[in-house]
Write a protein that holds these residues in place. Structure first.
Motif, mmCIF file in Angstrom:
data_model
loop_
_atom_site.group_PDB
_atom_site.id
_atom_site.type_symbol
_atom_site.label_atom_id
_atom_site.label_comp_id
_atom_site.label_asym_id
_atom_site.label_seq_id
_atom_site.Cartn_x
_atom_site.Cartn_y
_atom_site.Cartn_z
ATOM 1 N N GLY A 56 -53.687 12.986 80.206
ATOM 2 C CA GLY A 56 -52.890 12.446 81.336
ATOM 3 C C GLY A 56 -53.511 11.871 82.669
ATOM 4 N N SER A 57 -54.473 12.704 82.669
ATOM 5 C CA SER A 57 -55.386 12.600 84.123
ATOM 6 C C SER A 57 -56.228 10.918 84.013
ATOM 7 C CB SER A 57 -56.253 13.372 84.384
ATOM 8 O OG SER A 57 -57.397 13.739 83.516
ATOM 9 N N GLY A 69 -52.519 8.706 82.796
ATOM 10 C CA GLY A 69 -51.188 8.308 83.776
ATOM 11 C C GLY A 69 -50.057 8.422 82.819
ATOM 12 N N ALA A 114 -47.819 14.028 82.206
ATOM 13 C CA ALA A 114 -47.900 14.735 83.427
ATOM 14 C C ALA A 114 -47.382 16.439 83.173
ATOM 15 C CB ALA A 114 -46.705 14.071 84.636
ATOM 16 N N THR A 115 -47.877 17.213 84.132
ATOM 17 C CA THR A 115 -47.332 18.547 83.932
ATOM 18 C C THR A 115 -46.382 18.893 85.143
ATOM 19 O OG1 THR A 115 -49.452 19.498 85.267
ATOM 20 C CG2 THR A 115 -49.368 19.051 82.710
#
Length: 347
Positions: free
Chosen positions: A264-265, A268, A271-272
């Protein structure tokens, strides 16, 4: 110890070299511990991930320290307990109108909510299936309502008088023919020449206590009655096994989440969400709405309906707390099936 903290923070602050790090160093030198542990940063204010990481590392290092800030961390945990209970109470009132087979709802929006709950219940039922054929007590080394301090080993618990809530017959049935039952049966007392008397202490619920969390607050937990938590843990294991049906392996979840957070980082696309007081805001009515009858009866029979806090008993608005042997597995089940139901409803 605080001189060591000053030296370490000063060295880290010089290496980081950002305005935030210089502020941290200044606060440490002036021993402004409360202000220091109240610091927070927003990733949106950073142009580069590494600068955010460096500042975050410095702040998080001190956030967990037990510093002389003057903050009553135990009292902060109790305030959080009451905040959660107030929130749960409002949620229980809001959800109670959906309980029952013949629910009359005047608002069209409520009809959609009721339909969603029905779909959610079906999703959970498909994951859980029927009850396990047998539920065995799982004795861990944590503290219980009557087993505390140094006397929390498995031999200590096996030799102490068990504690429980609810039906004596229910727990006697679960314990039947186990070594724990044999250890506490009075060989001189027989009922109808068949079964021995079940020796255990009936209590009203669990007992609130705190453990260290960070510099601003402790973590609130509850010590469950020993029989309750032994069978709660067994139910937690059963739920964990059923979650494998939808690809959720709780024992490996931390590693999976770490890998997904990394993806995710970079992309994109993921997300958490870090939910505050997630375990303490699982309200009492929600499992009743979403679990099938037999599973609801089981978990409701094992939960503690009350908590002793500051020497007083209060009836809980949450369903289960940290310390209950199935809280983590139950909330994982509810969150996962909620997400799956939302996705299905949007297809």
């Amino acid at each position: 110890m605080f001189d060591q903290i000053k030296r370490v923070v000063a060295a880290l602050g010089r290496n980081v070299g950002t305005p935030v790090s210089r502020k941290v160093v200044r606060l440490v030198e002036q021993e402004m511990w409360a202000e220091l542990q109240g610091l927070s940063i927003d990733p949106r204010n950073y142009a580069f991930a590494e600068s955010y990481w460096r500042d975050s590392l410095l702040i998080e290092l001190l956030r967990k320290c037990k510093l002389p800030s003057g903050i009553d961390t135990e009292e902060a945990a109790k305030r959080s307990f009451w905040t959660s209970e107030s929130q749960n109470c409002a949620t229980n009132v809001r959800l109670s109108r959906f309980i029952g087979e013949c629910v009359v709802l005047d608002d069209p929006h409520d009809e959609r909510v009721a339909d969603f709950i029905c779909q959610w219940r079906k999703e959970i039922k498909s994951v859980l299936g029927s009850l396990p054929q047998m539920i065995y007590p799982v004795i861990t080394t944590g503290a219980t309502f009557a087993d505390a301090g140094c006397l929390t080993t498995i031999p200590d618990k096996m030799s102490a008088v068990p504690t429980f809530t609810g039906s004596r017959w229910f727990f006697k049935t679960l314990l039947s023919n186990s070594y724990w039952d044999t250890a506490h049966a009075d060989s001189q007392v027989w009922v109808g020449g068949q079964s021995r008397e079940f020796h255990a202490d009936l209590v009203r619920g669990n007992k609130f206590f705190t453990v260290p969390k960070d510099g601003k607050t402790d973590r609130g937990c509850c010590k469950e009655p020993s029989l309750n938590v032994a069978f709660q843990r067994s139910v937690g294991v059963a739920i964990s096994d059923r979650l494998l049906r939808i690809g959720i392996n709780i024992s490996e979840a931390q590693f999976d989440h770490r890998a997904l957070a990394q993806v995710g980082s970079r992309t994109g696309e993921l997300a958490t969400i870090d939910m505050s007081r997630a375990s303490d805001t699982l309200c009492r009515v929600l499992p009743q709405l979403t679990l099938s009858g037999e599973w609801w009866d089981l978990v409701n029979s094992l939960r503690s309906p009350m908590t002793q806090i500051d020497g007083k008993w209060v009836r809980l608005e949450k369903f289960s707390s940290m310390g209950n042997g199935f809280t983590f597995e139950l909330e994982t089940l509810l969150f996962a099936t909620l997400a799956r139901t939302i996705v299905r409803s949007e297809e």
